[in-house]
Motif scaffolding. Structure first.
Motif, PDB file in Angstrom:
ATOM      1  N   ALA A   1    -136.206  35.186  32.135  1.00  0.00           N
ATOM      2  CA  ALA A   1    -134.744  35.242  32.166  1.00  0.00           C
ATOM      3  C   ALA A   1    -134.196  33.824  32.077  1.00  0.00           C
ATOM      4  CB  ALA A   1    -134.255  35.913  33.450  1.00  0.00           C
ATOM      5  N   VAL A   2    -133.001  33.720  31.533  1.00  0.00           N
ATOM      6  CA  VAL A   2    -132.362  32.418  31.314  1.00  0.00           C
ATOM      7  C   VAL A   2    -131.261  32.228  32.354  1.00  0.00           C
ATOM      8  CG1 VAL A   2    -131.101  30.961  29.691  1.00  0.00           C
ATOM      9  CG2 VAL A   2    -132.882  32.505  28.863  1.00  0.00           C
ATOM     10  N   ILE A   3    -131.224  31.041  32.962  1.00  0.00           N
ATOM     11  CA  ILE A   3    -130.159  30.715  33.910  1.00  0.00           C
ATOM     12  C   ILE A   3    -128.879  30.464  33.124  1.00  0.00           C
ATOM     13  CG2 ILE A   3    -129.397  29.104  35.686  1.00  0.00           C
ATOM     14  CD1 ILE A   3    -132.308  28.531  36.317  1.00  0.00           C
TER      15      ILE A   3
ATOM     16  N   SER B   1    -133.194  40.585  28.781  1.00  0.00           N
ATOM     17  CA  SER B   1    -132.983  41.766  27.942  1.00  0.00           C
ATOM     18  C   SER B   1    -133.833  42.924  28.454  1.00  0.00           C
ATOM     19  CB  SER B   1    -133.343  41.475  26.481  1.00  0.00           C
ATOM     20  OG  SER B   1    -132.499  40.475  25.947  1.00  0.00           O
ATOM     21  N   ALA B   2    -133.200  44.099  28.558  1.00  0.00           N
ATOM     22  CA  ALA B   2    -133.906  45.309  28.952  1.00  0.00           C
ATOM     23  C   ALA B   2    -134.711  45.832  27.768  1.00  0.00           C
ATOM     24  CB  ALA B   2    -132.904  46.355  29.428  1.00  0.00           C
TER      25      ALA B   2
ATOM     26  N   SER C   1    -128.259  41.118  34.027  1.00  0.00           N
ATOM     27  CA  SER C   1    -128.100  39.865  34.767  1.00  0.00           C
ATOM     28  C   SER C   1    -128.162  40.158  36.260  1.00  0.00           C
ATOM     29  CB  SER C   1    -126.779  39.168  34.414  1.00  0.00           C
ATOM     30  OG  SER C   1    -125.678  39.973  34.790  1.00  0.00           O
ATOM     31  N   SER C   2    -128.518  39.125  37.000  1.00  0.00           N
ATOM     32  CA  SER C   2    -128.605  39.256  38.453  1.00  0.00           C
ATOM     33  C   SER C   2    -128.679  37.865  39.058  1.00  0.00           C
ATOM     34  CB  SER C   2    -129.831  40.074  38.859  1.00  0.00           C
ATOM     35  OG  SER C   2    -129.927  40.170  40.268  1.00  0.00           O
ATOM     36  N   SER C   3    -128.290  37.775  40.336  1.00  0.00           N
ATOM     37  CA  SER C   3    -128.395  36.514  41.064  1.00  0.00           C
ATOM     38  C   SER C   3    -129.752  36.464  41.743  1.00  0.00           C
ATOM     39  CB  SER C   3    -127.278  36.404  42.102  1.00  0.00           C
ATOM     40  OG  SER C   3    -127.421  35.221  42.862  1.00  0.00           O
TER      41      SER C   3
ATOM     42  N   THR D   1    -139.480  49.468  34.979  1.00  0.00           N
ATOM     43  CA  THR D   1    -139.749  49.911  33.605  1.00  0.00           C
ATOM     44  C   THR D   1    -138.473  50.054  32.779  1.00  0.00           C
ATOM     45  OG1 THR D   1    -139.737  52.204  34.405  1.00  0.00           O
ATOM     46  CG2 THR D   1    -141.877  51.082  34.243  1.00  0.00           C
ATOM     47  N   TYR D   2    -137.313  50.152  33.460  1.00  0.00           N
ATOM     48  CA  TYR D   2    -136.044  50.270  32.743  1.00  0.00           C
ATOM     49  C   TYR D   2    -135.346  48.928  32.566  1.00  0.00           C
ATOM     50  CZ  TYR D   2    -136.732  55.171  33.917  1.00  0.00           C
ATOM     51  OH  TYR D   2    -137.259  56.439  34.055  1.00  0.00           O
ATOM     52  N   GLY D   3    -135.978  47.874  33.054  1.00  0.00           N
ATOM     53  CA  GLY D   3    -135.385  46.554  32.899  1.00  0.00           C
ATOM     54  C   GLY D   3    -134.439  46.163  34.010  1.00  0.00           C
ATOM     55  N   ASN D   4    -134.350  46.963  35.064  1.00  0.00           N
ATOM     56  CA  ASN D   4    -133.475  46.635  36.191  1.00  0.00           C
ATOM     57  C   ASN D   4    -134.187  45.679  37.142  1.00  0.00           C
ATOM     58  OD1 ASN D   4    -131.426  48.477  35.294  1.00  0.00           O
ATOM     59  ND2 ASN D   4    -132.644  50.154  36.150  1.00  0.00           N
TER      60      ASN D   4
END
Length: 202
Positions: A75-77, A105-106, A113-115, A134-137
């Motif tokens: 993931a990208v900051i 990307s899922a 996105s997430s913190s 598995t769903y990208g969450n």
């Protein structure tokens, strides 16, 4: 000829099977209660250990399942990391950590996105790894073996300490009742002793 005799140990004079006629039934019951309580606490050691092993096995299987359902995703900051206060758990004092919003990307191509917590020196545009399902969450990282072991040890100790506390409460409760009965018996004996014609008590 020597008349010296080996003195009887003090603890031996207190055992419930001692034939000493001066030993009262209540004294024998007190000693028997001690033996039962100590035996129970000792028996709980392997039982608590077995509970800890069972707990660790269950946690290890859960961690294995989580490793199969989750994986790391780059993931990208997308913003500047900031220092925030993270309140400790289980009574620990609050700590500070660096957190930033990251984007990945899922599997279906949508952006997520997430913190998350980032390492010292991380900057906007850097790439970090996040745990996703598995769903990208975003998901929590599977528990490590050391963490599972600590939980299992704590569970085993909790079972043993709880059993020991119950044994102590029952023992002291029994001893309190036994002491009350002994005092009542003494009162009755002193009254009988005082009313005897040959042993008047003024």
């Amino acid at each position: 000829m020597s008349t010296d005799q080996t003195p009887t140990p003090h603890w031996w004079r207190l055992v419930s099977w001692n034939r000493n006629p001066l030993m009262r039934t209540s004294d024998r019951l007190d000693f028997a209660a001690v033996v039962v309580a100590v035996t129970f606490v000792l028996i709980m050691v392997p039982l608590a250990s077995a509970f800890g092993v069972s707990t660790y096995s269950g946690l290890a299987e859960q961690s294995l399942a989580e490793h199969q359902d989750r994986h790391k995703e780059p993931a990208v900051i997308i913003d500047d990391p900031q220092q925030v206060v993270a309140w400790g758990t289980q009574g620990r004092s609050p700590e500070t950590e660096m957190r930033a919003t990251v984007e990945w990307s899922a599997p279906n191509g949508t952006a997520r996105s997430s913190s998350v917590e980032v390492g010292p020196g991380a900057q906007r545009g850097d790439t970090v790894d996040v745990w996703v399902d598995t769903y990208g969450n975003a998901s929590e990282a599977p528990a490590a073996a050391a963490e599972n072991a600590a939980i299992a040890i704590g569970a085993a100790l909790s079972v043993w300490v709880g059993a020991a506390a119950v044994a102590c409460l029952l023992f002291f409760g029994f001893r309190w009742m036994n002491t009350r009965n002994r005092m009542r018996q003494w009162d009755r004996e002193w009254k009988d002793f005082g009313h005897a014609p040959e042993w008047p008590i003024g």
